[in-house]
Every structure is written in C-alpha cells, then in structure tokens.
Design a protein around this motif. Structure first.
Motif, PDB file in Angstrom:
ATOM      1  N   ARG A  67       1.737  -3.775   4.296  1.00 53.68           N
ATOM      2  CA  ARG A  67       2.525  -2.659   3.768  1.00 53.68           C
ATOM      3  C   ARG A  67       3.038  -3.031   2.391  1.00 53.68           C
ATOM      4  NH1 ARG A  67       7.176  -0.469   6.690  1.00 53.68           N
ATOM      5  NH2 ARG A  67       6.579   1.565   5.878  1.00 53.68           N
ATOM      6  N   ARG A  68       2.823  -2.121   1.437  1.00 56.96           N
ATOM      7  CA  ARG A  68       3.225  -2.358   0.054  1.00 56.96           C
ATOM      8  C   ARG A  68       3.994  -1.152  -0.457  1.00 56.96           C
ATOM      9  NH1 ARG A  68      -1.198  -5.814  -2.861  1.00 56.96           N
ATOM     10  NH2 ARG A  68      -2.531  -6.523  -1.150  1.00 56.96           N
ATOM     11  N   ASN A 124       3.951 -10.974  -4.759  1.00 49.07           N
ATOM     12  CA  ASN A 124       2.578 -11.296  -4.395  1.00 49.07           C
ATOM     13  C   ASN A 124       1.720 -11.374  -5.657  1.00 49.07           C
ATOM     14  OD1 ASN A 124       3.555  -8.464  -3.689  1.00 49.07           O
ATOM     15  ND2 ASN A 124       1.417  -8.009  -4.199  1.00 49.07           N
ATOM     16  N   GLY A 138       7.160  -5.370  -8.291  1.00 53.84           N
ATOM     17  CA  GLY A 138       7.000  -6.815  -8.240  1.00 53.84           C
ATOM     18  C   GLY A 138       7.621  -7.521  -9.421  1.00 53.84           C
ATOM     19  N   ASN A 165       2.734  -3.055  -7.436  1.00 50.37           N
ATOM     20  CA  ASN A 165       3.191  -2.970  -6.049  1.00 50.37           C
ATOM     21  C   ASN A 165       3.819  -4.274  -5.602  1.00 50.37           C
ATOM     22  OD1 ASN A 165       1.083  -4.662  -4.291  1.00 50.37           O
ATOM     23  ND2 ASN A 165      -0.031  -3.634  -5.963  1.00 50.37           N
ATOM     24  N   LEU A 166       4.475  -4.218  -4.476  1.00 48.91           N
ATOM     25  CA  LEU A 166       5.042  -5.400  -3.843  1.00 48.91           C
ATOM     26  C   LEU A 166       4.738  -5.338  -2.359  1.00 48.91           C
ATOM     27  CD1 LEU A 166       7.007  -7.913  -4.278  1.00 48.91           C
ATOM     28  CD2 LEU A 166       8.744  -6.432  -3.266  1.00 48.91           C
ATOM     29  N   ARG A 167       4.173  -6.406  -1.828  1.00 49.08           N
ATOM     30  CA  ARG A 167       4.032  -6.506  -0.379  1.00 49.08           C
ATOM     31  C   ARG A 167       5.436  -6.620   0.217  1.00 49.08           C
ATOM     32  NH1 ARG A 167      -1.282  -9.643   1.494  1.00 49.08           N
ATOM     33  NH2 ARG A 167      -2.620  -9.344  -0.330  1.00 49.08           N
ATOM     34  N   ASP A 171      -0.043  -8.038  -7.287  1.00 49.79           N
ATOM     35  CA  ASP A 171       0.934  -6.949  -7.399  1.00 49.79           C
ATOM     36  C   ASP A 171       0.651  -6.013  -8.568  1.00 49.79           C
ATOM     37  OD1 ASP A 171       1.602  -8.688  -9.449  1.00 49.79           O
ATOM     38  OD2 ASP A 171       3.756  -8.597  -9.110  1.00 49.79           O
ATOM     39  N   ASN A 183       6.705  -9.923   1.218  1.00 48.01           N
ATOM     40  CA  ASN A 183       7.193 -10.771   0.135  1.00 48.01           C
ATOM     41  C   ASN A 183       8.668 -10.504  -0.158  1.00 48.01           C
ATOM     42  OD1 ASN A 183       4.140 -10.913  -0.355  1.00 48.01           O
ATOM     43  ND2 ASN A 183       4.931 -12.342  -1.879  1.00 48.01           N
ATOM     44  N   TYR A 218       4.705   0.882  -3.927  1.00 47.18           N
ATOM     45  CA  TYR A 218       4.103   1.076  -5.242  1.00 47.18           C
ATOM     46  C   TYR A 218       5.104   1.745  -6.176  1.00 47.18           C
ATOM     47  CZ  TYR A 218      -0.495  -0.132  -3.399  1.00 47.18           C
ATOM     48  OH  TYR A 218      -1.560  -0.802  -2.848  1.00 47.18           O
TER      49      TYR A 218
END
Length: 496
Positions: A142-143, A465, A150, A476-478, A468, A481, A145
């Motif tokens: 799951r990220r 991540n 990030g 994006n960012l997981r 990203d 993370n 956006y």
C-alpha cells in the motif's frame, strides 16, 4: 536465603498470568514497541492527518502555500506542547523550529527535515492532481501518492507521530530535542545557513539527525554519514539570430543543437567516466572503517537493473555504492527547437543544457564549475555570463553562455567511529534490527551549512522507500515505510 526464595516461589500458571498482565507495561518501556502499538491503533486517523499535510501545495513558485505549510507545522508542534516559532529572513521561506527542553539533560539532539517539494506538472501524474493524496496497492504494498509523500513530509510526520507515541506510553525524553524543518531545500537551501547563523543559540546540538532520502534498496534501514555536494551550470550555445529554413540553410548555418550534442558528448566516455581534465582530482579517500561498511552493504545492482529496465550500466562494472562515492556529471535536461507534432524544418537559434555536478569530499564546488567551464573554452568557445550582443556573436565563431548556480554546497562526511555515531547506530538497530551503514548518500543535502552554523556533526537517517519516484511524477511512500519510520524516530527521540 531459603526463606526468601520460598516466599517468592510461584506456580507456573500464576507466573504466566502475571507476565501477561505486565506485557503491555513492558512493551511500553521500549520506544519502538510503543511506536508500533500506537500506529497499529491509530492507522486510519494517522493516514488522514498525513493526507491533510500532503494536500498543501509546497513548490517554490507558490510562496503563499509554503507559508501555509510552515504555519500548519508550527501549529502541529504547538498542539503537542512543543515551544515553536518560525525563523525567517525577508524573501525566504521560514524555517519551522521547535524545542523541548528536558531538565537535567546532558545532550541535545536536532532533527532536520524539509517541507518544500519539487515542481510538479499535473498532466504527468496519474489522476492529474499531485496534491490530492491517493492510496493504491502496487507490487503488493500500500502506497500513498502525492508530491512530498516520500521527500520529505514523511519524515516530519513520523517525528510528530513518534512524539505522540512516546507520550501515550509515558516514555520520558532524556535529551533536549530540537526540530529544524526547512522550506527551500529543493531550491538549494540558499538562505539556510544565514537563518541558522542568526539563531545559533537555538540550533546547536550534539548531533543533527538529517531525516531525508530513501532507505537501502534492499529495504533495510540505513544510517548514512555523509552526502554529496551539488552545483549546477546552464550552458547555452548560439546559431542564427532566428530560426532558418533547414533546406535553404542546412549544411551552411551552424546548428546549436548539434554543437551542444557534440560538446556534451565530449564530456564523458562510453562507460560514463568524465573526461573533463582534473575532474577527479582532490577526492578525499575513504577511511578503513568506511571501506569496511561498503564491503558489508547489500549489492542491489542486478535487482535495480531489472526494476529500471536497464540493459547496461555506466561505471565499467563498478557497483552503484562505489560510484556514489565519486563525483558525477549529469545532463538534467536539453532544450532546442521543437519535437513531435510541433517540429518544424528549421535550424534553431539556441540550444541549452542544464548540467548537474555532484561532489564528494575534497572537491570544491567552485573549482568543479571552473573545470567544466575551462573544458568548454578548450573546445573553442568564447565564454559569456549574460546574453551575448550582436557584436559578440559576430566577433567569435563559437559563443557559450554559462550561468553558474550560486546556490551550491560541498560534500560532508562524518566519521563513523564517533561516540555519538555509535549511539545513533544502536538506537536505530533497536528499532529496525540490522542496519546498513554508508559513508555517503547519492543525493545532496546542505550538511555543511548545518555543521558550520550549529558547530556539530550530521548523520542521515532516512525512512522513504527507494522506489518512491522522488523528484518525479507519481511520487509515493510505502505506508509500511511510514510506520517503520515512526518507530525509528521514536528510538532516536529517546536517545540520551
């Protein structure tokens, strides 16, 4: 002694019950465990709060929204009981500053991050809205956006959430804590050192923890002890005063796009080694402990080639981590004429390239700029710094306008064996287990400005991540993370 032992002897079932009752209390005594418990309990609420922060535009061309970001972040600190203020200079985005003073504390830890982001082109983003956060599942993760998901609002939000987690678990801070969140890192931090110099009494610390950048591509947490410096040159070459018909004047009027392509091609060989004379002169060698750390670090090259669809790499077979510890020359972009449906049969009047120079310890940014300019001159170009006049263009067969970027800085590296460095490593290991230690990160952060103004050392602890899309569309960012990052920040906040 026997009587004492007999008095405390308990049946196994009673011991088990007692341990179950004490387990939450025991977990709460460890900062990373408290962070995990807190994020697990509040994930939906935290995700909404993070989305709200990401929804505020934060590009340099929008100073009103940069100020809005600063005001929101200051209020987020204030709500947590943190003494906060904005450190400002005329015409510059504010630095958001917060401090927590702990009675009897022997040390002060400063957390740095930045709230500004790279420019955006909405049409390049899926959905067309970089500041409308969207959560999607991609590659089993799951990220979220949005611009700065990030880079670098995640670190700020992780620090704030870690504070909440520690307080809910009644875990006291042992050191004085300072927060320094910058608003123009993506523009080269041109005012940061001046702002810090004006507030030296506020920003000094035993260590500055720079919370920016991605973790290792393997997914393991990294602790990084330096960053490359950064500088830029913009090069413009000139042809005819205006576009000329390529049929009538081709083969006669010089084409600046072709000239620029030839000039740039001469700067590097086919393996990516820079051919500019003296480009690699002055590199400070890595220490034995730094070389050992690199030797132990994961080798991710094959995985990355597959992820990025690369059939080959530069560097004559050297690994990515080895090449990061060398200076680099990159073409950020080229511009001349038109392409695609807008292409016209003309010889364009100008061609421009933006050159990015990454630096390592031992190389000064002004000297590296000059080396490239001297190379351009050696290729027969008359160098100017402003738009050339008609007389200048007629007097010289080849003219290059070279604009030096003054918002530049050198590389910095902190020794890995300092006592404070070992404390940071232990704290991060407490949260994340085995960590990857690197002498230098590939990206650039103005560490020198921080170290000079605050009279301190810097250590980078990133949480994003690697994939990203930093600085690009669909950043994006997981989410994992983010949750892991809260644990990492909690462990660092609890340091002595």
């Amino acid at each position: 002694m026997k009587a004492t032992l007999g008095a405390v002897r308990l049946r196994l079932g009673t011991v088990g019950t007692l341990l179950l009752c004490l387990a939450p209390m025991l977990r709460g005594q460890m900062a990373p465990d408290a962070a995990r418990d807190y994020t697990a309990k509040h994930k939906a609420e935290l995700l909404q709060q993070f989305s709200d922060l990401l929804s505020i535009p934060n590009v340099a061309a929008d100073p009103a929204n940069l100020r809005r970001n600063a005001d929101v972040l200051r209020e987020m600190l204030r709500k947590r009981g943190v003494d906060s203020r904005l450190l400002s200079l005329p015409g510059a985005p504010s630095v958001v500053y917060g401090q927590i003073s702990v009675p009897g504390a022997q040390h002060t830890i400063v957390f740095y991050a930045h709230y500004d982001g790279q420019p955006v082109t909405p049409s390049e983003w899926e959905g067309g809205s970089p500041f409308t956060p969207v959560v999607r599942e991609v590659d089993g993760a799951r990220r979220i956006y949005a611009r700065s998901a990030g880079d670098d609002k995640a670190a700020i939000f992780a620090q704030l959430t870690a504070l909440d987690a520690l307080r809910e678990a009644h875990i006291p801070l042992k050191a004085n804590i300072r927060f320094v969140w910058e608003g123009e890192e993506e523009a080269g931090s041109p005012h940061l050192e001046q702002i810090l110099d004006a507030n030296r009494d506020l920003i000094h610390g035993d260590v500055w923890l720079v919370c920016d950048g991605p973790v290792d591509q393997s997914g393991k947490q990294t602790v990084v002890f330096g960053a490359r410096g950064d500088t830029h040159l913009q090069i413009t070459l000139y042809g005819p005063h205006h576009g000329l018909h390529s049929g009538h004047y081709g083969n006669w009027a010089p084409n600046p796009a072709m000239m620029l392509a030839q000039l740039l091609a001469g700067m590097k060989d086919e393996n990516g080694r820079v051919l500019v004379p003296h480009f690699y002169d002055g590199i400070a060698p890595l220490s034995a402990i730094e070389k050992e750390a690199l030797a132990k670090a994961p080798v991710n090259d094959t995985m990355l080639m597959k992820a990025f669809w690369l059939g080959h790499t530069d560097g004559s077979g050297a690994h990515l981590l080895e090449l990061i510890n060398q200076p680099s020359l990159n073409i950020n972009g080229l511009s001349s004429g038109q392409t695609g449906a807008k292409a016209a049969n003309v010889i364009p009047p100008t061609a421009t390239a933006d050159i990015d120079l990454r630096l390592v310890v031992g190389i000064d940014w002004r000297e590296q700029q000059q080396r490239v300019i001297d190379f351009i001159r050696s290729r027969g170009y008359f160098i100017v710094e402003s738009e050339p006049s008609r007389e200048t263009l007629l007097a010289h067969s080849r003219v290059a306008r070279v604009v030096r970027d003054p918002a530049s800085y050198n590389a910095v590296r902190t020794p890995m064996d300092l006592p404070i460095a070992q404390e940071v490593i232990r704290a991060v290991e407490q949260a994340r287990g085995e960590v990857v230690l690197l002498p230098t990160m590939g990206g650039s952060v103005p560490l020198g400005a921080m170290e000079r103004a605050a009279r301190t050392h810097t250590i980078t602890v990133p949480i994003a991540n690697y994939d990203d899309n930093q600085h690009a569309a669909n950043e994006n960012l997981r989410l994992q993370n983010l949750w892991d990052g809260v644990g990492t920040m909690a462990a660092l906040l609890e340091m002595q």
